[in-house]
Structures are given as structure tokens and as C-alpha cells.
Motif scaffolding. Sequence first.
Motif, mmCIF file in Angstrom:
data_model
loop_
_atom_site.group_PDB
_atom_site.id
_atom_site.type_symbol
_atom_site.label_atom_id
_atom_site.label_comp_id
_atom_site.label_asym_id
_atom_site.label_seq_id
_atom_site.Cartn_x
_atom_site.Cartn_y
_atom_site.Cartn_z
ATOM 1 N N THR A 53 -30.655 -1.428 30.898
ATOM 2 C CA THR A 53 -30.712 -2.484 29.880
ATOM 3 C C THR A 53 -29.428 -2.670 29.079
ATOM 4 O O THR A 53 -29.260 -3.700 28.426
ATOM 5 C CB THR A 53 -31.859 -2.220 28.879
ATOM 6 O OG1 THR A 53 -31.568 -1.035 28.109
ATOM 7 C CG2 THR A 53 -33.189 -2.045 29.604
ATOM 8 N N MET A 312 -23.667 -7.865 27.642
ATOM 9 C CA MET A 312 -25.057 -7.949 27.206
ATOM 10 C C MET A 312 -25.076 -8.477 25.780
ATOM 11 O O MET A 312 -24.361 -7.973 24.913
ATOM 12 C CB MET A 312 -25.725 -6.584 27.248
ATOM 13 C CG MET A 312 -25.820 -5.963 28.633
ATOM 14 S SD MET A 312 -26.842 -6.919 29.786
ATOM 15 C CE MET A 312 -28.449 -6.785 28.998
ATOM 16 N N LYS A 314 -27.994 -9.558 22.951
ATOM 17 C CA LYS A 314 -29.424 -9.627 22.611
ATOM 18 C C LYS A 314 -30.289 -9.395 23.853
ATOM 19 O O LYS A 314 -31.217 -10.154 24.149
ATOM 20 C CB LYS A 314 -29.763 -10.971 21.957
ATOM 21 C CG LYS A 314 -29.058 -11.194 20.620
ATOM 22 C CD LYS A 314 -29.427 -12.535 20.009
ATOM 23 C CE LYS A 314 -28.725 -12.728 18.679
ATOM 24 N NZ LYS A 314 -29.041 -14.058 18.049
ATOM 25 N N ASN A 315 -29.935 -8.334 24.587
ATOM 26 C CA ASN A 315 -30.674 -7.912 25.789
ATOM 27 C C ASN A 315 -30.646 -8.935 26.921
ATOM 28 O O ASN A 315 -31.457 -8.875 27.841
ATOM 29 C CB ASN A 315 -32.127 -7.575 25.445
ATOM 30 C CG ASN A 315 -32.222 -6.381 24.510
ATOM 31 O OD1 ASN A 315 -31.466 -5.427 24.646
ATOM 32 N ND2 ASN A 315 -33.148 -6.451 23.565
ATOM 33 N N ALA A 316 -29.698 -9.868 26.851
ATOM 34 C CA ALA A 316 -29.548 -10.859 27.922
ATOM 35 C C ALA A 316 -28.112 -10.827 28.433
ATOM 36 O O ALA A 316 -27.163 -10.550 27.674
ATOM 37 C CB ALA A 316 -29.891 -12.256 27.411
ATOM 38 N N ILE A 317 -27.942 -11.099 29.718
ATOM 39 C CA ILE A 317 -26.607 -11.101 30.312
ATOM 40 C C ILE A 317 -25.889 -12.398 29.956
ATOM 41 O O ILE A 317 -26.428 -13.493 30.141
ATOM 42 C CB ILE A 317 -26.699 -10.947 31.841
ATOM 43 C CG1 ILE A 317 -27.313 -9.597 32.206
ATOM 44 C CG2 ILE A 317 -25.329 -11.087 32.479
ATOM 45 C CD1 ILE A 317 -27.562 -9.415 33.682
ATOM 46 N N LYS A 318 -24.672 -12.277 29.456
ATOM 47 C CA LYS A 318 -23.879 -13.444 29.090
ATOM 48 C C LYS A 318 -22.547 -13.408 29.830
ATOM 49 O O LYS A 318 -21.798 -12.442 29.740
ATOM 50 C CB LYS A 318 -23.620 -13.471 27.583
ATOM 51 C CG LYS A 318 -22.783 -14.673 27.132
ATOM 52 C CD LYS A 318 -22.479 -14.615 25.651
ATOM 53 C CE LYS A 318 -21.603 -15.778 25.224
ATOM 54 N NZ LYS A 318 -21.242 -15.712 23.779
#
Length: 443
Positions: A53, A312, A314-318
Motif C-alpha cells: 500500500t 502514492m 491518499k492511498n492512490a497511485i498518482k
Amino acid sequence: MNFLKYISIILAVFCTTFLMSCGQADDSDRSKKDFSKKEIEEDFNELTNIIETKVPSPFYNSSREKYDSVKKYLKKHIPDSASLNDIYKTFYPLVQTLNDAHFSLYLPDNYFSELIQYFPFKVLIVGNKLFVKENCSSEKSIERGSEIISINSIPVETIVAAIGSCNFKLPNEALFFEEWNETVFYKRLFTLFNVKGTFTITLSKGKNFKVNGISEKLLRDSRKSDNKPIFKILDNEIGYLKIPSLIWNKNGDRENFDRSIDSAFMVLHSVKINKLIIDIRDNLGGSSILAKDVLDYIYCKPYTLSEGEVDMEKNAIKETIDTSLHTPALHSNRYNGATILLNNVLTYSSAHMMQAGFQYYKMGQSIGEISSEPLFITGEVSTVSLKNSHLAFNYPTSNYILPGFNKSKKTFYTPDVIYMPTLKDRLSDQDILLEKAKNMFNK
């Protein structure tokens, strides 16, 4: 061999060496505590949660399926209680499976006693074989180049397999594993097999020797190298600039580095030499800013060492694409001659970014080995101390897109001339690759 079967064999070896070593621990060892199954599970869950994560692309260099199968197997076989060292041995194969040196697991510094006597040889690892590179023991009849087939009755093949615990498939990745672990072989032998003190060495010719270990201080001193750039003139006509590191830890590091680089190019400019070899072999990286500080002397057009970054958020892949280019600094002693870049599989991280940019922008010719990292690499390493065991876990928090990256195909930096030194080359006192680079100017 089936990978899970392999893991079970390795764990069995670990258990055997643990039982053999019971009661042999040094009095100065500071980590005597046995951890409960719950504590081990908590640390294991923390470790796997970080991998899954906190890292944008943890499985680019490995198989998620294989990682999951090893994770499942290890979780199922977590013991009811274990020492700190046995926890390390249990977690170690999972970290190795990621096939990326930016992931690493370390025992706490206070685990190691200064009284430990380590394996007294520098070694070369070639496949599953082990050769003496330098004999630091008192038994001087063991010659350089001798093949060791067992240590304390443990087959070298078993030792190398345990150190690897990897799923690398490509020759360049395997070669990185071998060379990466050669300088720390003595430490791996201790942490994974608890072999220390006195060593019984069996050579390929059937001869057995009993040798005493030596302190890590002596091993460190014998491996110590200066990270400062080195410059000299070869054969009165070729400039040679060795850059062992791009590490920038504290204020003043960049200024000192840049001073050394500027001095080298000032000499080139004053004596009007138009042939230059830049050597970044064994350079494990540091700061890409320092890499650009070097390249600015040989290249005058805008360039970049990274075309984008994946993080990462906010726990999202950017993913961020960066189209901006670096404008080289203006130097009165800028070099305009021919340049050859030397690399090997230990040219890593920001040094790998440096060689990728050098080739992509055609800054000169190159000779060496296919890179061990692809053109999509991890970086920005963070460290966490696992909750109960306090094992230190290093993990990358970003990925970088290097010049020449192909999204549809995993690609590597490939020098213009590929040369992989043989065992004979590596045992030689002559720098074969440097000699080949010098000859390239004549062609």
C-alpha cells in the motif's frame, strides 16, 4: 525447482542452523528476547502492508503471483515463538522476492557484537559457485581464485540460494545479485546461517582447511573506499574521471563534489585533452543533482534524467509527467571532446539515471554491462522500524520514468559495447574494461 518447495528447504536449513547454534550465542548479544506468534504476525502484517500500500509499483521487477504465494506460505509457517534472528530469516525471502535493492531488511545495529569473528575472505559469486578473491585469513596457502564448495559442511550452493531467495530471470539481474552480495557475504553467512568464529573450508580440489574468523572492523577496512571523485591523465592523452558515488547527505557535500569535478575539467581544458572516460562502475547512486552537475560539463543542450514520477497520494497511485528540461550550467571550462562512459550492473539508482540520460541524449559512447534496473525505477527510500522486532525495513516511495522508457515493454540501459568481465578478468590485477575503453578511442 518449485519456488515454494525451495522456500521450504531454505526454512528447513535455517531451522537446522538455529538448532545447531543454540547455546553458542556470544555473551555480548543484546537481543535475547523470544517473540510470540502474535508479535511476529503483527510485524509480518506491517511489512506486507507497507509493500502493498505504500509503494506505487512494488511488483514491476517481480511477479505478484509469486510474491503472494511466498507470503501465504510464510504466514502459514510463522512459529509459535522465535528469536529476533529467526524472525529476520523468516521475513528475508519475501523481501528478496521483490527483486529490487531499494527494498531491504536489516537487523538492529545493537544485534551485532564487536566480538563476532566473520568469514575471512573476500569472494566472487558466479552463479551458484564461490571463489576466493582475497584471502584475509592466516592460512595463506588458500590461493586467489580457489573455488570453495562448502563452509562448515554447508554446500555453497545452499548458501548462495539462501542469500538470493529471489525470482530474477534475466542475466543482468542475476549478475547484480551476485556482485551486490559479494562484499557483504561474510555478514549474510552470519545472519542467515549463524556461522562464525572458526570455519572449515572445503575447496574444489578436495582440500580442507580450518581458519579463524576476523573482526568486521578488519573486513570493513579492507573494503573501505573513498567516495570522492578521482581524476588522472592516462597515457598522457586520455582524461579519466572516476565517480564512485553521488551521495549528498549534508551541507557542503555538493560544494565539495562540484569543486572536485570543476578541478578535473579545468585540467582537461588547460592541457587541451579531447578524450575523456567517465567511470561510474559500482556507483550505487545518491542524488541526481550531482549527476547533472557532471553532465553539464560535457553537454550544452537542455536535457532531463526523469520524464515523470509515480507516487502514492491518499492511498492512490498518482502519475505525473514532467516535460520540463534542465538547462546546463555555463562553465568556462566546458569539455568539447569525445567521451566514453563506463558502467556495470552496480551502476544503480541516480547513477543509473545518469547513464540513461547520457545515452538517450547521445553525449558520447558507452561500454559495460546491461543495467540491472530497468528504465522505470524505484526511489525516495523511507525506513520503518517494525513494531515488535524493530527490524529496519527500507522501501521506496516513488517510481521514476527515465528517458527511453517504453510503457509496453520492460527495457534496460544497454551500452553501445556490451562487455561482461569473465571470472579470469575479475581475478586479474588489470582493469580489462578500462583498457577496452581506451582502445575504443583508437577506433
